[in-house]
Scaffold this active site. Structure first.
Site, mmCIF file in Angstrom:
data_model
loop_
_atom_site.group_PDB
_atom_site.id
_atom_site.type_symbol
_atom_site.label_atom_id
_atom_site.label_comp_id
_atom_site.label_asym_id
_atom_site.label_seq_id
_atom_site.Cartn_x
_atom_site.Cartn_y
_atom_site.Cartn_z
ATOM 1 N N GLY A 1 -5.986 -2.582 -0.991
ATOM 2 C CA GLY A 1 -4.886 -2.667 -1.965
ATOM 3 C C GLY A 1 -4.843 -4.022 -2.671
ATOM 4 O O GLY A 1 -3.965 -4.262 -3.500
ATOM 5 N N GLY B 1 0.095 -1.750 6.334
ATOM 6 C CA GLY B 1 -0.885 -0.680 6.488
ATOM 7 C C GLY B 1 -2.243 -1.248 6.843
ATOM 8 O O GLY B 1 -2.393 -2.452 7.070
ATOM 9 N N ALA B 2 -3.257 -0.380 6.881
ATOM 10 C CA ALA B 2 -4.626 -0.841 7.170
ATOM 11 C C ALA B 2 -5.618 0.155 6.597
ATOM 12 O O ALA B 2 -5.296 1.329 6.392
ATOM 13 C CB ALA B 2 -4.838 -0.979 8.671
ATOM 14 N N ASP B 3 -6.824 -0.336 6.356
ATOM 15 C CA ASP B 3 -7.905 0.538 5.887
ATOM 16 C C ASP B 3 -8.752 1.043 7.047
ATOM 17 O O ASP B 3 -9.340 2.112 6.955
ATOM 18 C CB ASP B 3 -8.761 -0.214 4.863
ATOM 19 C CG ASP B 3 -7.916 -0.631 3.684
ATOM 20 O OD1 ASP B 3 -7.370 0.256 3.015
ATOM 21 O OD2 ASP B 3 -7.741 -1.846 3.471
ATOM 22 N N GLU C 1 -0.979 -10.883 2.729
ATOM 23 C CA GLU C 1 -0.736 -10.104 3.957
ATOM 24 C C GLU C 1 -1.102 -10.926 5.192
ATOM 25 O O GLU C 1 -0.379 -10.921 6.186
ATOM 26 C CB GLU C 1 -1.549 -8.802 3.923
ATOM 27 C CG GLU C 1 -0.997 -7.802 2.916
ATOM 28 C CD GLU C 1 -1.881 -6.591 2.714
ATOM 29 O OE1 GLU C 1 -1.356 -5.569 2.267
ATOM 30 O OE2 GLU C 1 -3.090 -6.654 2.977
ATOM 31 N N GLY D 1 -7.083 -4.778 2.857
ATOM 32 C CA GLY D 1 -7.330 -5.393 1.553
ATOM 33 C C GLY D 1 -7.782 -4.469 0.452
ATOM 34 O O GLY D 1 -8.002 -4.919 -0.667
ATOM 35 N N GLY E 1 0.814 -1.216 0.000
ATOM 36 C CA GLY E 1 0.000 0.000 0.000
ATOM 37 C C GLY E 1 0.843 1.258 0.000
ATOM 38 O O GLY E 1 2.077 1.206 -0.004
ATOM 39 N N SER E 2 0.144 2.396 0.024
ATOM 40 C CA SER E 2 0.852 3.674 -0.089
ATOM 41 C C SER E 2 1.622 4.018 1.188
ATOM 42 O O SER E 2 2.657 4.688 1.131
ATOM 43 C CB SER E 2 -0.154 4.789 -0.416
ATOM 44 O OG SER E 2 -1.176 4.830 0.554
ATOM 45 N N THR E 3 1.147 3.581 2.341
ATOM 46 C CA THR E 3 1.871 3.847 3.592
ATOM 47 C C THR E 3 3.125 2.977 3.644
ATOM 48 O O THR E 3 4.218 3.452 4.007
ATOM 49 C CB THR E 3 0.967 3.571 4.814
ATOM 50 O OG1 THR E 3 -0.327 4.106 4.554
ATOM 51 C CG2 THR E 3 1.536 4.206 6.065
HETATM 52 C C1 5RP Z 1 -3.496 -3.760 0.951
HETATM 53 C C2 5RP Z 1 -3.829 -3.229 2.286
HETATM 54 C C3 5RP Z 1 -3.288 -1.903 2.641
HETATM 55 O O1 5RP Z 1 -2.442 -2.065 3.744
HETATM 56 C C4 5RP Z 1 -4.404 -0.990 2.977
HETATM 57 O O2 5RP Z 1 -5.261 -0.920 1.852
HETATM 58 C C5 5RP Z 1 -3.908 0.429 3.323
HETATM 59 O O3 5RP Z 1 -3.345 1.023 2.201
HETATM 60 P P1 5RP Z 1 -2.801 2.497 2.193
HETATM 61 O O4 5RP Z 1 -1.569 2.509 3.031
HETATM 62 O O5 5RP Z 1 -2.515 2.767 0.734
HETATM 63 O O6 5RP Z 1 -3.874 3.395 2.732
HETATM 64 O O7 5RP Z 1 -4.492 -3.852 3.087
HETATM 65 O O8 5RP Z 1 -4.129 -4.988 0.697
#
Ligand code: 5RP
Length: 234
Positions: free
Chosen positions: A104, A89-91, A110, A102, A32-34
């Site tokens: 991403g 990371g996490a949503d 993961e 998920g 993910g972006s983080t």
């Molecule tokens: C990917 C993930 C990511 O960790 C989640 O979507 C957070 O992404 P971002 O850092 O871009 O907000 O679970 O499957």
């Protein structure tokens, strides 16, 4: 939250996570972006030899590319008998540090990497914190395409609405494992996450769910007043 503020807070959390990385560690590398910020910063530390002998296990093709670019040595899941620390990371992050992940598209790998890890560290900007899971993000499910309408009905029975994730080109999104993703929205949140997770785990055709319950050991949130670490309560 403005996009530039969110990026700043993601980078802040990622930089703080570096303080948990030690020489010689085997790291699970989320997606993910983080995590992209973390990979770049980790690569810099390896380049300057402030950190040495760190290897990573990537959870997606995207992370493999980003880690290669950052000069991080990679191995595969199973190449090492242990993973010292996974950074992901996490949503959504709940007050008990339960997660939705998920968006991403990498939740299966993961979860596989997280469950093989001694410690799981989640990095996120503070906008990901929720009082109740399912109120901000849809719940992603990785599913095989055959019989998918049965899962849509199952989610409807749970009071939700599932839709197949599409790409910007109007095609069905496929995970790195070649599966479809169902994004499930629940108005008012997921009433009983543990019960839903148990039923999803028992459900043939659902490859994996984006509910990560009791998985995170530590969360680092990027906030306006600096990084905030939240430990799982024993
Ligand atoms: C990917 C993930 C990511 O960790 C989640 O979507 C957070 O992404 P971002 O850092 O871009 O907000 O679970 O499957």
């Amino acid at each position: 939250m403005e996009a530039s503020t969110a990026e700043h807070l993601k980078r802040q959390a990622a930089a703080s996570a570096l303080g948990h990385v030690q020489n010689g560690m085997v790291l699970g590398l989320g997606t993910g972006s983080t995590v992209a910020h973390f990979l770049e910063l980790l690569g810099n530390r390896l380049l300057t030899s402030e950190l040495k002998d760190v290897v990573g296990i990537p959870t997606s093709n995207r992370t493999t590319d980003e880690a290669n670019k950052a000069g991080i040595r990679l191995i595969e899941l199973g190449d090492s008998s242990r993973i010292d620390l996974t950074v992901d990371g996490a949503d959504e992050v709940s007050p008990d540090l339960d997660l939705i992940k998920g968006m991403g598209g990498a939740l299966l790998r993961e979860k596989m990497v997280a469950q093989s890890s001694d410690r799981v560290l989640i990095i996120a900007d503070e906008s990901k914190v929720v009082d109740w899971l399912g109120t901000l993000s849809p719940l992603p499910l990785e599913v095989v395409d055959w019989g998918i309408r049965g899962h849509v009905q199952f989610i409807r029975d749970w009071g939700g609405k599932a839709s197949v994730r599409m790409t910007n080109n109007g095609e069905a999104f496929k995970s790195d494992n070649g599966n479809l993703m169902l994004d499930c929205r629940f108005s008012g949140g997921i009433k009983e996450p543990a019960q839903l997770e148990a039923e999803l785990q028992a459900r043939a055709g659902v490859v994996e769910s984006g509910l990560f319950l009791k998985v995170a050991d530590l969360v680092i949130l990027g906030t306006d007043s600096g990084p905030r670490e939240v430990d799982r309560k024993p």
